[in-house]
Design a protein around this motif. Structure first.
Motif, mmCIF file in Angstrom:
data_model
loop_
_atom_site.group_PDB
_atom_site.id
_atom_site.type_symbol
_atom_site.label_atom_id
_atom_site.label_comp_id
_atom_site.label_asym_id
_atom_site.label_seq_id
_atom_site.Cartn_x
_atom_site.Cartn_y
_atom_site.Cartn_z
ATOM 1 N N GLU A 359 -6.486 -26.445 -23.086
ATOM 2 C CA GLU A 359 -6.848 -25.705 -23.803
ATOM 3 C C GLU A 359 -8.981 -25.641 -23.278
ATOM 4 O OE1 GLU A 359 -5.671 -27.047 -28.328
ATOM 5 O OE2 GLU A 359 -6.946 -28.768 -27.165
ATOM 6 N N LYS A 360 -9.165 -27.043 -22.638
ATOM 7 C CA LYS A 360 -11.122 -26.767 -21.353
ATOM 8 C C LYS A 360 -10.598 -25.539 -21.136
ATOM 9 C CE LYS A 360 -13.289 -29.127 -19.420
ATOM 10 N NZ LYS A 360 -14.566 -28.922 -19.650
ATOM 11 N N MET A 361 -9.486 -25.620 -20.601
ATOM 12 C CA MET A 361 -9.053 -24.465 -19.661
ATOM 13 C C MET A 361 -9.387 -23.074 -20.261
ATOM 14 S SD MET A 361 -6.235 -25.665 -17.214
ATOM 15 C CE MET A 361 -5.851 -24.084 -16.595
ATOM 16 N N GLN A 362 -8.804 -22.982 -21.471
ATOM 17 C CA GLN A 362 -9.302 -21.862 -22.228
ATOM 18 C C GLN A 362 -10.619 -21.295 -22.274
ATOM 19 O OE1 GLN A 362 -6.062 -19.885 -22.417
ATOM 20 N NE2 GLN A 362 -5.498 -20.851 -21.537
ATOM 21 N N ARG A 363 -11.026 -22.178 -22.902
ATOM 22 C CA ARG A 363 -12.867 -22.269 -23.369
ATOM 23 C C ARG A 363 -13.466 -22.524 -22.317
ATOM 24 N NH1 ARG A 363 -11.531 -27.210 -26.113
ATOM 25 N NH2 ARG A 363 -12.679 -28.723 -24.200
ATOM 26 N N VAL A 364 -13.499 -22.442 -20.928
ATOM 27 C CA VAL A 364 -13.939 -22.552 -19.665
ATOM 28 C C VAL A 364 -13.824 -20.948 -19.553
ATOM 29 C CG1 VAL A 364 -13.873 -23.437 -16.916
ATOM 30 C CG2 VAL A 364 -13.748 -24.716 -18.725
ATOM 31 N N GLY A 365 -12.543 -20.824 -19.730
ATOM 32 C CA GLY A 365 -12.129 -19.278 -18.760
ATOM 33 C C GLY A 365 -12.860 -17.958 -19.692
ATOM 34 N N LEU A 366 -13.384 -18.131 -21.019
ATOM 35 C CA LEU A 366 -14.254 -17.325 -21.874
ATOM 36 C C LEU A 366 -15.207 -17.408 -20.836
ATOM 37 C CD1 LEU A 366 -14.448 -17.046 -25.905
ATOM 38 C CD2 LEU A 366 -16.158 -17.739 -24.857
ATOM 39 N N ILE A 367 -15.784 -19.048 -21.400
ATOM 40 C CA ILE A 367 -17.057 -19.216 -20.655
ATOM 41 C C ILE A 367 -17.673 -18.480 -19.455
ATOM 42 C CG2 ILE A 367 -18.584 -21.106 -19.959
ATOM 43 C CD1 ILE A 367 -17.467 -22.609 -22.509
ATOM 44 N N GLY A 368 -16.957 -18.580 -18.582
ATOM 45 C CA GLY A 368 -16.837 -17.956 -17.499
ATOM 46 C C GLY A 368 -17.525 -16.512 -17.066
ATOM 47 N N GLN A 369 -16.878 -16.030 -17.763
ATOM 48 C CA GLN A 369 -16.810 -14.004 -18.289
ATOM 49 C C GLN A 369 -18.125 -14.012 -18.559
ATOM 50 O OE1 GLN A 369 -14.476 -12.023 -17.432
ATOM 51 N NE2 GLN A 369 -13.305 -13.345 -16.088
ATOM 52 N N VAL A 370 -18.617 -14.885 -20.156
ATOM 53 C CA VAL A 370 -19.518 -14.460 -20.840
ATOM 54 C C VAL A 370 -20.779 -15.327 -18.984
ATOM 55 C CG1 VAL A 370 -21.451 -15.747 -22.102
ATOM 56 C CG2 VAL A 370 -19.032 -15.180 -22.727
ATOM 57 N N ILE A 506 -21.161 -18.143 -26.728
ATOM 58 C CA ILE A 506 -20.143 -18.686 -26.245
ATOM 59 C C ILE A 506 -19.607 -19.676 -27.646
ATOM 60 C CG2 ILE A 506 -19.400 -21.230 -25.322
ATOM 61 C CD1 ILE A 506 -21.342 -20.217 -23.214
ATOM 62 N N ASP A 507 -20.902 -20.265 -28.607
ATOM 63 C CA ASP A 507 -20.900 -20.615 -29.957
ATOM 64 C C ASP A 507 -19.966 -19.890 -30.634
ATOM 65 O OD1 ASP A 507 -21.357 -22.958 -28.919
ATOM 66 O OD2 ASP A 507 -23.053 -23.174 -30.062
ATOM 67 N N ALA A 508 -20.565 -18.161 -30.641
ATOM 68 C CA ALA A 508 -19.047 -17.175 -32.014
ATOM 69 C C ALA A 508 -17.931 -16.837 -30.979
ATOM 70 C CB ALA A 508 -20.824 -16.251 -32.099
ATOM 71 N N ALA A 509 -17.972 -16.556 -29.973
ATOM 72 C CA ALA A 509 -16.827 -16.249 -29.836
ATOM 73 C C ALA A 509 -15.539 -17.377 -30.029
ATOM 74 C CB ALA A 509 -17.050 -16.222 -27.729
ATOM 75 N N ILE A 510 -15.911 -18.877 -29.091
ATOM 76 C CA ILE A 510 -15.278 -19.644 -29.150
ATOM 77 C C ILE A 510 -14.067 -20.171 -30.750
ATOM 78 C CG2 ILE A 510 -14.809 -22.594 -28.708
ATOM 79 C CD1 ILE A 510 -15.827 -22.119 -26.341
ATOM 80 N N ASN A 511 -16.062 -19.610 -32.033
ATOM 81 C CA ASN A 511 -15.483 -20.896 -33.034
ATOM 82 C C ASN A 511 -14.676 -19.294 -33.589
ATOM 83 O OD1 ASN A 511 -16.643 -23.088 -33.091
ATOM 84 N ND2 ASN A 511 -18.449 -21.926 -33.174
#
Length: 690
Positions: A359-370, A506-511
């Motif tokens: 799950e951390k990797m999934q979040r980091v993937g999104l954060i990395g793109q942002v 980031i918060d909005a996309a993950i939430n």
């Protein structure tokens, strides 16, 4: 007649990494003790081995110098009544100083008369004063301690002997049941007990018993012996300084030797072999003149060269056992696929309050793109970053990393290349851990740098969300170090980095999809920003930036971290300029006045101008404001400085706080435009100008 002091604390073996800090601490505390007790000296030298900490101080006097001090007592009106009789307060004061009321004099201080006495102190014999070294010994602090026998006292290791000499006299005191003497102990296996009759013979007497007490000499012996072996075999040797320091503190009498292993193990990646030798066995690797690793090593024995061949065989046997394991793990790991490993991470917990590593990797993937889009990565780089973020933790479930955790990331790069991943993806996997220490190496590639930032920020955001915020010295998940790493990477890359905006995005996309990402982020934006700025302060302090400059920069109304780095450097470089003081004073006056109109509209009505100074300032501010966002911080600083003559003329000819509300508001709005630009550089009003 001056005499030398020798103090030696004999212990069971101290962990190598604690030896040097403990030696320096003992030296500092002995020096402080001597200064507090008015004992002059000429030189101080400290010594250490795994079994002893020692200090020698030269040219101590036979006794303290006589001193006198003026001691202040109660006010005269308390010390005497109207008839001049001494009060109990006065009598008690002089009695406490060992004097009588005859010694009292009066002195005025801030308009009030006080009692004073001059106290004469007769110097004690130095040997009697030095018995207080017991408190120095027991005051030493260590990262880990233990207690032994039935004592409550804790120390790094049990104390077995104490040498305390002033000249040839024993300084009498004891710690627990260990009394001071002139008897030290030699090498555990090669030496005997030794009598030190005078501190000057300390090194020579100990060397006779196979103990080199000077760590600098011991290190030099290791270097010379290792380099001689390398030269004899025509090897290239790069002595790792950290390992050299550790080996120096593992031995009392060093003898370097050469060992070897089968060439078949060279099929295992160099990093694995070096880790096996360096981290686990404290061996130095050797290479040929092309830099290729050779099947040999140099190690150091704690002793002489007698029966050295047996020592070599024993060391080779231990290393080969580790290399057998490494070869087996490497062979088994090559049978695994990246997808299998990633799938296993769905069942590996990152933290029980946060979720799995997958799950951390999934979040980091999104954060990395942002972040990648914000810093300007190309479409191809964003694609490579996406792939890297999907797999970058896969090596955590490999056999090799399970056995050698320090190879995480390193083996990820190796295995990724073996399985056909692109060099850019493999490099990012390795670099995402960087920096691994506060001053460690930074990622080289842009993809690796973004992945490193994303991984670290995810940890910070996640732990803040679940309320696990570092406090005091408590930081079990190294969030301070990770954030400091983020700051260093951003500074190194000189990327635009508006953290507050990125955090909201980031918060909005993950939430929006907490089932996929495993958590609803609510990290508290202000708390995270303050935490990051504290690390920015830490970085600026390493660059010798003045405290008031740091305060001004960190308090700036500036969202881009990189611009804060620039502001600090610019202000630091202009502190000595002739125009710096008057410019900052003028801008500070603007900022302070503008605060009175911050709630007003920012629009300026030129029809309300009453003099040329207003018109000229408005024209200049328009010009500065038009290009402010597109220019460098250095250009903007200079533009603001150039406004100074116009600001000074403006204040000379214009009253801001007039009765006419429309005019007053208009003038405050004009000043507010300047203040906003100045505050985006730094809170200039916090600068100390002299």
């Amino acid at each position: 007649m001056a005499k030398d002091l020798l103090l030696e604390i004999g212990l069971e073996e101290i962990p190598a990494h604690i030896v040097t800090p403990s030696r320096l601490q003992l030296e500092q505390k002995v020096v402080k003790f001597l200064e507090e007790n008015n004992l002059a000296y000429e030189t101080v030298q400290s010594f250490s081995t795994p079994r002893r900490l020692a200090v020698r101080v030269t040219q101590l006097p036979e006794q303290q110098e006589d001193t006198q001090e003026e001691v202040k007592g109660p006010a005269r009106k308390i010390a005497q009544d109207d008839q001049g009789n001494w009060s109990k307060a006065a009598e008690g004061f002089v009695r406490g100083q060992g004097l009588t009321t005859d010694a009292i004099t009066f002195k005025e201080l801030n308009g009030v008369e006080y009692v004073y006495v001059t106290k004469h102190n007769h110097g004690q014999k130095t040997i009697n004063v030095l018995s207080g070294l017991k408190d120095v010994i027991t005051s030493l602090t260590f990262p880990v301690t233990m207690h032994w026998a039935n004592y409550d006292f804790e120390y790094i290791r049990p104390i077995h002997w104490l040498v305390a000499l002033l000249g040839d006299e024993i300084i009498p005191f004891s710690v627990l049941d260990v009394e001071t003497s002139n008897q030290s102990r030699g090498h555990r296996f090669l030496g005997d007990d030794v009598t030190i009759t005078h501190s000057k013979e300390y090194e020579a007497k100990m060397k006779e018993q196979y103990v080199i007490v000077d760590p600098t000499e011991r290190k030099a012996m290791i270097v010379a012996q290792a380099e001689q072996l390398a030269e004899k075999n025509r090897w290239t040797l790069d002595l790792d300084e950290k390992l050299l320091e550790e080996v120096t503190n593992l031995v009392e009498y060093p003898t370097a030797f050469v060992g070897g292993f089968d060439e078949k193990y060279l099929s295992v990646p160099d990093e694995v072999l070096v880790t096996s030798m360096k981290e686990h066995q404290r061996y130095f690797e050797v290479r040929n003149d092309q830099g290729m690793l050779l099947p040999h090593f140099i190690s150091v024995r704690n002793g002489n060269d007698v029966h050295l061949e047996n020592v070599i065989k024993g060391n080779e046997k231990v290393l080969i056992a580790r290399l057998e394991d490494a070869e087996f793990f490497y062979s088994e790991d090559k049978k695994l696929t990246i997808e299998e490993c990633v799938d296993k991470l769905k069942h590996v917990t990152f933290h029980e309050k946060i979720g799995t590593i997958y799950e951390k990797m999934q979040r980091v993937g999104l954060i990395g793109q942002v972040i990648g889009k914000e810093v300007g990565l190309s479409e191809n780089e964003l694609t490579e970053l996406k792939r890297a973020s999907e797999i970058y933790k896969f090596d955590l479930v490999t056999n090799m990393v399970g056995e050698f955790p320090e190879l995480q990331g390193i083996m990820g790069e190796k295995y990724a290349l073996l399985q056909g991943e692109t060099p850019a993806v493999a490099q990012a996997i390795k670099e995402h851990y960087m920096p691994t220490s506060s001053e460690g190496d930074l990622p080289v590639s842009d993809i690796g740098a973004v992945l490193a930032i994303a991984d670290k920020l995810d940890s910070v955001f996640s732990f803040f969300t679940v309320g696990m915020i570092p406090s005091g010295s408590n930081d079990p998940y190294a969030l301070r170090r990770q954030t400091y790493g983020v700051i260093r990477i951003i500074e190194n890359k000189n990327w635009k980095f508006p953290l507050d905006q990125l955090q909201r995005e980031i918060d909005a996309a993950i939430n929006a999809d907490d089932k996929k990402y495993g958590i609803q982020l609510n990290s508290g934006q202000a708390e995270v920003i303050d935490f990051v700025k504290a690390r920015l302060r830490q970085l600026l302090l390493t660059k010798d930036v003045r405290h008031d400059v740091i305060d001004a920069v960190i308090s700036a109304e500036q969202k881009d971290l990189t611009k804060l780095f620039s502001s600090a450097a610019i202000i630091k470089n202009h502190l000595l300029d002739k125009e710096f003081k008057p410019s900052i004073e003028a801008l500070t006056r603007v900022i302070n006045l503008a605060k009175k109109g911050q709630e007003q509209s920012a629009e300026v009505d030129v029809t309300l101008f009453e003099n040329d100074a207003e018109k000229e300032l408005n024209k200049a501010v328009n010009a500065v404001e038009d290009g402010f966002k597109d220019k460098t911080m250095a250009e903007n600083y200079q533009a603001l400085v150039d406004l100074r003559p116009l600001i000074e003329r403006y204040f000379d000819e214009t009253m801001v706080m007039v009765e006419d509300e429309r005019v007053k508001t208009n003038r405050l709005n004009e000043l507010n435009r300047i203040a906003k630009m100045a505050l985006s550089l730094a809170s200039l009003d916090l600068l100390i100008v002299k």
